[in-house]
Design a protein around this motif. Structure first.
Motif, PDB file in Angstrom:
ATOM      1  N   PRO A  46       0.810  -1.226   0.000  1.00  0.00           N
ATOM      2  CA  PRO A  46       0.000   0.000   0.000  1.00  0.00           C
ATOM      3  C   PRO A  46       0.844   1.277   0.000  1.00  0.00           C
ATOM      4  O   PRO A  46       1.965   1.306   0.489  1.00  0.00           O
ATOM      5  CB  PRO A  46      -0.811  -0.117   1.295  1.00  0.00           C
ATOM      6  CG  PRO A  46      -0.853  -1.572   1.584  1.00  0.00           C
ATOM      7  CD  PRO A  46       0.460  -2.130   1.089  1.00  0.00           C
ATOM      8  N   ALA A  47       0.247   2.346  -0.527  1.00  0.00           N
ATOM      9  CA  ALA A  47       0.892   3.657  -0.583  1.00  0.00           C
ATOM     10  C   ALA A  47       1.095   4.206   0.824  1.00  0.00           C
ATOM     11  O   ALA A  47       0.415   3.815   1.778  1.00  0.00           O
ATOM     12  CB  ALA A  47       0.029   4.622  -1.390  1.00  0.00           C
ATOM     13  N   LEU A  48       2.009   5.136   0.946  1.00  0.00           N
ATOM     14  CA  LEU A  48       2.315   5.737   2.244  1.00  0.00           C
ATOM     15  C   LEU A  48       1.085   6.320   2.927  1.00  0.00           C
ATOM     16  O   LEU A  48       0.943   6.234   4.143  1.00  0.00           O
ATOM     17  CB  LEU A  48       3.376   6.832   2.076  1.00  0.00           C
ATOM     18  CG  LEU A  48       4.774   6.349   1.711  1.00  0.00           C
ATOM     19  CD1 LEU A  48       5.690   7.542   1.473  1.00  0.00           C
ATOM     20  CD2 LEU A  48       5.334   5.442   2.797  1.00  0.00           C
ATOM     21  N   ARG A  49       0.170   6.902   2.149  1.00  0.00           N
ATOM     22  CA  ARG A  49      -0.998   7.542   2.772  1.00  0.00           C
ATOM     23  C   ARG A  49      -1.943   6.523   3.411  1.00  0.00           C
ATOM     24  O   ARG A  49      -2.869   6.889   4.123  1.00  0.00           O
ATOM     25  CB  ARG A  49      -1.728   8.440   1.788  1.00  0.00           C
ATOM     26  CG  ARG A  49      -2.443   7.736   0.682  1.00  0.00           C
ATOM     27  CD  ARG A  49      -2.999   8.753  -0.322  1.00  0.00           C
ATOM     28  NE  ARG A  49      -3.925   8.101  -1.224  1.00  0.00           N
ATOM     29  CZ  ARG A  49      -5.219   8.282  -1.199  1.00  0.00           C
ATOM     30  NH1 ARG A  49      -5.754   9.105  -0.333  1.00  0.00           N
ATOM     31  NH2 ARG A  49      -5.988   7.649  -2.060  1.00  0.00           N
ATOM     32  N   CYS A  50      -1.693   5.232   3.174  1.00  0.00           N
ATOM     33  CA  CYS A  50      -2.488   4.177   3.821  1.00  0.00           C
ATOM     34  C   CYS A  50      -1.968   3.855   5.216  1.00  0.00           C
ATOM     35  O   CYS A  50      -2.668   3.227   6.006  1.00  0.00           O
ATOM     36  CB  CYS A  50      -2.465   2.902   2.985  1.00  0.00           C
ATOM     37  SG  CYS A  50      -3.302   3.035   1.399  1.00  0.00           S
ATOM     38  N   CYS A  51      -0.750   4.281   5.527  1.00  0.00           N
ATOM     39  CA  CYS A  51      -0.103   3.898   6.780  1.00  0.00           C
ATOM     40  C   CYS A  51      -0.920   4.295   8.012  1.00  0.00           C
ATOM     41  O   CYS A  51      -1.170   3.463   8.883  1.00  0.00           O
ATOM     42  CB  CYS A  51       1.290   4.499   6.846  1.00  0.00           C
ATOM     43  SG  CYS A  51       2.217   3.969   8.300  1.00  0.00           S
ATOM     44  N   ARG A  52      -1.336   5.546   8.086  1.00  0.00           N
ATOM     45  CA  ARG A  52      -2.075   5.997   9.271  1.00  0.00           C
ATOM     46  C   ARG A  52      -3.425   5.290   9.403  1.00  0.00           C
ATOM     47  O   ARG A  52      -3.722   4.738  10.467  1.00  0.00           O
ATOM     48  CB  ARG A  52      -2.242   7.506   9.258  1.00  0.00           C
ATOM     49  CG  ARG A  52      -2.986   8.009  10.475  1.00  0.00           C
ATOM     50  CD  ARG A  52      -3.121   9.494  10.489  1.00  0.00           C
ATOM     51  NE  ARG A  52      -3.908   9.880  11.650  1.00  0.00           N
ATOM     52  CZ  ARG A  52      -4.089  11.093  12.030  1.00  0.00           C
ATOM     53  NH1 ARG A  52      -3.549  12.092  11.371  1.00  0.00           N
ATOM     54  NH2 ARG A  52      -4.825  11.364  13.084  1.00  0.00           N
ATOM     55  N   PRO A  53      -4.273   5.285   8.359  1.00  0.00           N
ATOM     56  CA  PRO A  53      -5.550   4.575   8.528  1.00  0.00           C
ATOM     57  C   PRO A  53      -5.363   3.082   8.800  1.00  0.00           C
ATOM     58  O   PRO A  53      -6.128   2.493   9.556  1.00  0.00           O
ATOM     59  CB  PRO A  53      -6.305   4.827   7.221  1.00  0.00           C
ATOM     60  CG  PRO A  53      -5.380   5.506   6.307  1.00  0.00           C
ATOM     61  CD  PRO A  53      -4.215   5.988   7.075  1.00  0.00           C
TER      62      PRO A  53
END
Length: 165
Positions: free
Chosen positions: A22-29
């Motif tokens: 997954p892309a980095l912006r998926c890390c927090r969710p």
């Protein structure tokens, strides 16, 4: 199968499909989802984002979900594929390259066995919960926009806070 760093392999329709993690912006969710699921998981079940393949023998497929909750005993076996019967939940975070498989092939396969399936639609800022599997697929679903509470049914039985997604 050894894959290049940053990629995972899954068996889809009899073919090995290699796709990026997954892309980095998926890390927090993904982290927020994992933490909430772990707090409500059944005893002996663990919420993970580890690269594990689960075999779905009836469908002749193996999938490596982005996030899963499964009975820890499934990881005491030998081999590289865990038994999908150990799963209590799978979650997929969509990307342009995986969205079709997440909404179609995986929905069809998971919907016959896995109690709860979450599709975190990163392109539309929504999350969908499917539950009540049957031989014909899931019987129920709910979709909410990020920021709204999502009811997650048993075996979890709580409202997922998607504020940070």
């Amino acid at each position: 199968m050894d894959t290049p760093d940053g990629f995972k392999a899954e068996l889809i329709r009899g073919k090995v499909v290699v796709s990026p993690w997954p892309a980095l912006r998926c890390c927090r969710p993904m982290r927020l989802l994992r933490e909430q699921l772990q707090a409500h998981a059944s005893e002996g079940h663990v919420a993970e984002t580890a690269p594990i393949l689960f075999r779905f023998t009836a469908a002749e497929r193996a999938y490596g979900p982005d996030l899963f909750v499964a009975d820890e005993e499934a990881f005491e076996e030998e081999g590289r594929h865990a038994d999908s019967a150990a799963l209590s939940l799978v979650a997929e975070f969509t990307s342009v390259s995986t969205k079709d498989a997440d909404w179609n092939e995986k929905l069809n396969v998971y919907g016959r066995l896995v109690p709860v399936y979450l599709v975190v639609d990163m392109q539309n800022s929504e999350i969908t919960c499917f539950w009540d599997p049957s031989p014909h697929g899931y019987r129920s679903r709910t979709t909410v926009s990020f920021g709204e509470a999502l009811p997650v049914p048993e075996p979890f039985g709580f409202s997922l806070d998607t504020t940070g997604f």
